[in-house]
Design an enzyme around this catalytic site. Structure first.
Site, mmCIF file in Angstrom:
data_model
loop_
_atom_site.group_PDB
_atom_site.id
_atom_site.type_symbol
_atom_site.label_atom_id
_atom_site.label_comp_id
_atom_site.label_asym_id
_atom_site.label_seq_id
_atom_site.Cartn_x
_atom_site.Cartn_y
_atom_site.Cartn_z
ATOM 1 N N ASP A 10 21.779 31.834 43.520
ATOM 2 C CA ASP A 10 23.096 31.977 42.904
ATOM 3 C C ASP A 10 22.926 32.541 41.495
ATOM 4 O OD1 ASP A 10 25.545 31.582 41.640
ATOM 5 O OD2 ASP A 10 25.774 29.505 42.321
ATOM 6 N N ILE A 11 23.418 33.751 41.265
ATOM 7 C CA ILE A 11 23.246 34.418 39.970
ATOM 8 C C ILE A 11 23.865 33.618 38.826
ATOM 9 C CG2 ILE A 11 25.321 35.871 40.062
ATOM 10 C CD1 ILE A 11 23.448 38.170 38.965
ATOM 11 N N VAL A 33 30.407 37.729 44.374
ATOM 12 C CA VAL A 33 29.768 37.416 43.094
ATOM 13 C C VAL A 33 30.785 37.469 41.947
ATOM 14 C CG1 VAL A 33 28.958 39.756 42.516
ATOM 15 C CG2 VAL A 33 27.672 37.786 41.732
ATOM 16 N N ASP A 34 31.756 38.357 42.044
ATOM 17 C CA ASP A 34 32.786 38.484 41.007
ATOM 18 C C ASP A 34 33.552 37.170 40.850
ATOM 19 O OD1 ASP A 34 34.476 39.655 39.107
ATOM 20 O OD2 ASP A 34 35.665 40.731 40.591
ATOM 21 N N THR A 122 26.830 45.846 47.999
ATOM 22 C CA THR A 122 26.311 45.596 49.354
ATOM 23 C C THR A 122 27.069 44.516 50.113
ATOM 24 O OG1 THR A 122 24.654 43.987 48.619
ATOM 25 C CG2 THR A 122 23.975 46.306 48.704
ATOM 26 N N ILE A 124 31.174 43.046 50.354
ATOM 27 C CA ILE A 124 32.427 43.517 50.944
ATOM 28 C C ILE A 124 32.615 45.036 50.803
ATOM 29 C CG2 ILE A 124 33.876 43.124 48.916
ATOM 30 C CD1 ILE A 124 35.939 41.891 50.960
#
Length: 171
Positions: A10-11, A33-34, A122, A124
């Site tokens: 998880d970034i 991620v956004d 990479t 959606i």
């Protein structure tokens, strides 16, 4: 010694001076991620994104903007908009390359030493993973060699497929 590190996870939990967000052009948060970065970072990120929107109307595909990181383990979030994949004949490769380059321009300008990237476009947006990884690594290798302050680039892969791809391409 400058290095590229591949991490699966998880970034929003990886400590770095800057975290790159695979944003959409509205800069108002979204899925993937956004959404994770906006949720973990808290309302300060959205507030700064809204100021940028008011000033310049969002962020175009291939461009990047920088905000504070709120509650994230970072000082900055660099928001970049990667391209949606359609058929590979609409400048998708060049736009993805430009998205990474735009991030590195901000890294250089702010003297950032450590930056974490997600796998831009990479999810959606459907960019073929191996093609995206090859483009990302080409830009990263060039920029890490050119940048005076950058010491470490983390490639934070949410899924095992991207993680394995980056390890394969780096070895």
């Amino acid at each position: 010694m400058k290095k590229i590190t591949v991490i699966q996870g998880d970034i929003t939990k990886v400590s770095a001076e800057a975290i790159v967000n695979a944003a959409n052009s509205s800069l108002l948060g979204g899925g993937g991620v956004d959404g994770a970065i906006h949720r973990a970072g808290g309302p300060v990120i959205l507030a700064e994104c809204q100021l940028i929107r008011n000033r310049q109307g969002g962020c175009k595909v291939g461009d990047a903007v920088i905000t504070g990181a709120g509650n994230l383990p970072a000082d900055y979030v660099i928001h970049t908009v990667g391209p949606r994949w359609s058929d590979g004949r609409h400048d998708e490769d060049a736009l993805l390359k430009r998205a990474y380059q735009s991030c590195f321009k901000l890294v250089d300008y702010h003297g950032i030493k450590t930056v974490s990237f997600p796998n831009i476009s990479t999810g959606i947006y459907g960019f073929p993973k191996e093609r995206a990884a090859t483009i990302a690594l080409d830009v990263i290798k060039h920029c890490i060699a050119e940048n005076r302050t950058l010491e470490n680039v983390n490639l934070v892969c949410f899924d095992a497929e991207n993680y394995d791809l980056y390890l394969k391409l780096l070895n």
